[in-house]
Enzyme design. Structure first.
Site, short mmCIF file in Angstrom:
data_model
loop_
_atom_site.label_atom_id
_atom_site.label_comp_id
_atom_site.label_asym_id
_atom_site.label_seq_id
_atom_site.Cartn_x
_atom_site.Cartn_y
_atom_site.Cartn_z
N LYS A 186 -4.10 -1.34 14.32
CA LYS A 186 -3.43 -0.32 15.12
C LYS A 186 -4.05 -0.23 16.50
O LYS A 186 -5.28 -0.23 16.64
CB LYS A 186 -3.51 1.02 14.41
CG LYS A 186 -2.44 1.16 13.36
CD LYS A 186 -2.76 2.22 12.36
CE LYS A 186 -3.87 1.74 11.45
NZ LYS A 186 -4.23 2.72 10.44
N GLU A 190 0.84 -1.21 0.00
CA GLU A 190 0.00 0.00 0.00
C GLU A 190 0.87 1.25 0.00
O GLU A 190 2.09 1.18 0.20
CB GLU A 190 -0.91 0.01 1.23
CG GLU A 190 -0.14 -0.03 2.54
CD GLU A 190 -0.75 0.81 3.64
OE1 GLU A 190 -1.16 1.95 3.35
OE2 GLU A 190 -0.80 0.33 4.77
N1 PSU Z 1 -0.78 1.68 9.25
C1 PSU Z 1 0.19 2.58 9.49
N2 PSU Z 1 0.10 3.79 8.88
C2 PSU Z 1 -0.94 4.09 8.05
C3 PSU Z 1 -1.96 3.14 7.80
C4 PSU Z 1 -1.82 1.95 8.43
O1 PSU Z 1 1.11 2.34 10.24
O2 PSU Z 1 -0.96 5.20 7.52
C5 PSU Z 1 -3.10 3.47 6.86
C6 PSU Z 1 -3.49 2.22 6.05
O3 PSU Z 1 -3.37 2.56 4.70
C7 PSU Z 1 -4.92 1.96 6.43
C8 PSU Z 1 -5.41 3.35 6.75
O4 PSU Z 1 -5.64 1.36 5.39
O5 PSU Z 1 -4.31 3.90 7.48
C9 PSU Z 1 -6.70 3.34 7.54
O6 PSU Z 1 -7.28 4.60 7.50
P1 PSU Z 1 -8.82 4.79 7.91
O7 PSU Z 1 -8.86 4.44 9.38
O8 PSU Z 1 -9.15 6.23 7.65
O9 PSU Z 1 -9.62 3.83 7.08
#
Ligand code: PSU
Ligand code: MN
Length: 310
Positions: free
Chosen positions: A160, A28
């Site tokens: 996370k 990603e």
């Molecule tokens: N893990 C990290 N840093 C990030 C992300 C995940 O350490 O930036 C990103 C991933 O791309 C994940 C996104 O899909 O954050 C999730 O964002 P949201 O909660 O807005 O869906």
């Protein structure tokens, strides 16, 4: 329906690997555009690609440049995306916006999975998936929806720890997404190896993961497998140490009324400050660890497909 070729650019390596049915690992790019600061983001992008190549597989970093969906990027393109200050954060709902605006953007886990569906890539490595947020329970990451509906193997280090992990796991259960612990019974919490929560199955090798995936899809399911690979012990931060920092960051986000797409990047940045960079070192280490495991899984998947054809 499928995206027209006009909007998809496959790198030379990816095109070749797809043609010859060689194993590919998708990566990603929201982690590059929104998750990590410069210059660590570009270094990480290059290191992840190197780890995947060292395992004899082809990396495919996915993201948007000038409104085109790139499946695999060369070094100049990686550099461009990593240095882009106005990059979009592209989940599935933002694909049309990125195309319409001719934007540059990092694809999230869900966005990257959607791209993999178009390109027929089955294995993907990330750091942590999105999930159900703690303070705003209606903020549920589109990552969960993608895991529920796109059949592939996604390697992460858990969700996370800034999230509501029990709620996130409940959602995955409802959506029939198996959560595979790699050599562990416990669902890892990104920076920490422990969470006190259980995975649905503990598997010990890439080959076992591939056999499990086959059984899952042969049973008629269309959901992904989420492989949870704990952060290496050397960089892991105990849950008890992380928790106060996470609570602090969540509280500040509420006070500042930060929500939606901006919430995850804010929390990651603030936690990195509060841990004096330690959380970022754990983040980098687990990303590389996941890239390696994903490459081994992609290889095992290719071998099992070959046996099936023979
Ligand atoms: N893990 C990290 N840093 C990030 C992300 C995940 O350490 O930036 C990103 C991933 O791309 C994940 C996104 O899909 O954050 C999730 O964002 P949201 O909660 O807005 O869906
Ligand atoms: Mn969200």
């Amino acid at each position: 329906m499928t995206l027209s070729d006009e909007f998809i650019v496959q790198s030379f390596d990816v095109r070749r690997a797809l043609k010859l049915s060689l194993p590919i690992v998708a990566l990603e790019s929201t982690v590059l555009t929104h998750g990590l600061p410069r210059p660590q983001n570009l270094e990480l992008a290059r290191d992840m690609e190197r780890v995947i190549r060292d395992e004899g597989t082809t990396p495919a970093t996915i993201g948007f440049l000038d409104g085109s969906l790139h499946i695999g990027m060369n070094d100049t393109e990686l550099e461009r995306l990593s240095n882009e200050t106005d990059a979009y954060k592209v989940g599935p709902r933002d694909f049309a916006a990125a195309i319409t605006h001719g934007a540059n953007g990092g694809t999230t886990v869900a966005g990257t999975m959607l791209a993999c569906k178009h390109a027929n890539i089955k294995v993907f490595a990330t750091g942590g998936i999105g999930g159900v947020h703690r303070e705003s329970p209606f903020d549920i990451s589109a990552d969960l929806q993608a895991l529920a509906s796109i059949p592939m193997i996604v390697v992460c280090a858990g969700a996370k720890a800034i999230l509501d992990l029990p709620a996130t796991l409940e959602y995955l259960e409802t959506m029939s997404v198996p959560v595979v612990g790699y050599g562990t019974d416990e669902f890892p919490a990104f920076y920490s190896r422990e969470s006190g929560l259980e995975v649905s199955i503990n598997l010990e090798s890439p080959e076992d993961i591939v056999s499990f995936a086959r059984a899952h899809w042969e049973a008629g399911l269309q959901s992904a497998l989420l492989v949870a690979n704990p952060v290496p012990t050397t960089e892991a931060i105990p849950k008890s140490e992380m928790e106060p920092h996470i609570e602090q960051a969540n509280k500040e986000a509420q006070e500042k009324k930060i929500h939606g797409q901006a919430l995850t990047p804010f929390l990651l940045q603030r936690i990195s400050e509060l841990t004096k960079g330690r959380s970022m070192r754990a983040n980098l280490s687990l990303l590389l660890n996941n890239a390696r495991l994903a490459a081994q899984i992609a290889r095992a998947l290719r071998t099992s497909e070959r046996h099936k054809l023979a």
